[in-house]
Design a protein around this motif. Structure first.
Motif: not given
Length: 142
Positions: A57-58, A61-62, A65-66
């Motif tokens: 999932e990570f 991530s955008s 998001d990070r």
């Protein structure tokens, strides 16, 4: 004295499969100030499996998001600065005034700087006739 008998694996505190205890000695006082859990090969395998699962999932991530995650970590350290300062002082034997004015702010700055770098980081660029793409590659042990 602080006692930390669990390992943080897969987003939760768990008992080690191969428990061992390590004493943390304050170099200033030469006394044991804490004990922490140690694990064995099976615990490492469990942690790697959890990290690989989280990576699925990570890795998708955008950037936003990070950045937000890094900013939350920095804010969390700042909110608990006194706890971090105390822990650093006990572990290193450093004066509290120094850990609170140098060490804790440095930790906050690492996460804040990483978040700032993401604002303009080039994940893909053309260099000559080559496209260079930087992307997550997987779990790393560090």
């Amino acid at each position: 004295m602080k006692i930390h008998s669990k390992l943080y694996i897969g987003g939760e505190w768990v008992d080690p499969l191969n428990p061992s205890i390590f004493e943390v000695v304050n170099p200033l006082t030469e006394t044991v100030c804490a004990t922490v859990a140690g694990g064995g090969e099976d615990d490492v395998a469990r942690a790697v499996a959890a990290a690989r699962e989280a990576f699925k999932e990570f890795s998708q991530s955008s950037v936003e998001d990070r950045r937000a995650m890094l900013e939350r970590i920095a804010a969390g350290i700042k909110a608990r600065a006194d706890e971090f300062s105390e822990a650093i002082s006990m572990e290193m034997g450093a004066p509290t005034w120094w850990s609170s004015r140098a060490q804790v702010p440095a930790g906050i700055a690492h996460y804040s700087t990483a978040a700032k770098v993401l604002e303009s980081f080039e994940f893909q660029k053309i260099q000559g006739t080559t496209a260079i793409r930087r992307e997550p590659i997987g779990v790393c042990g560090i």
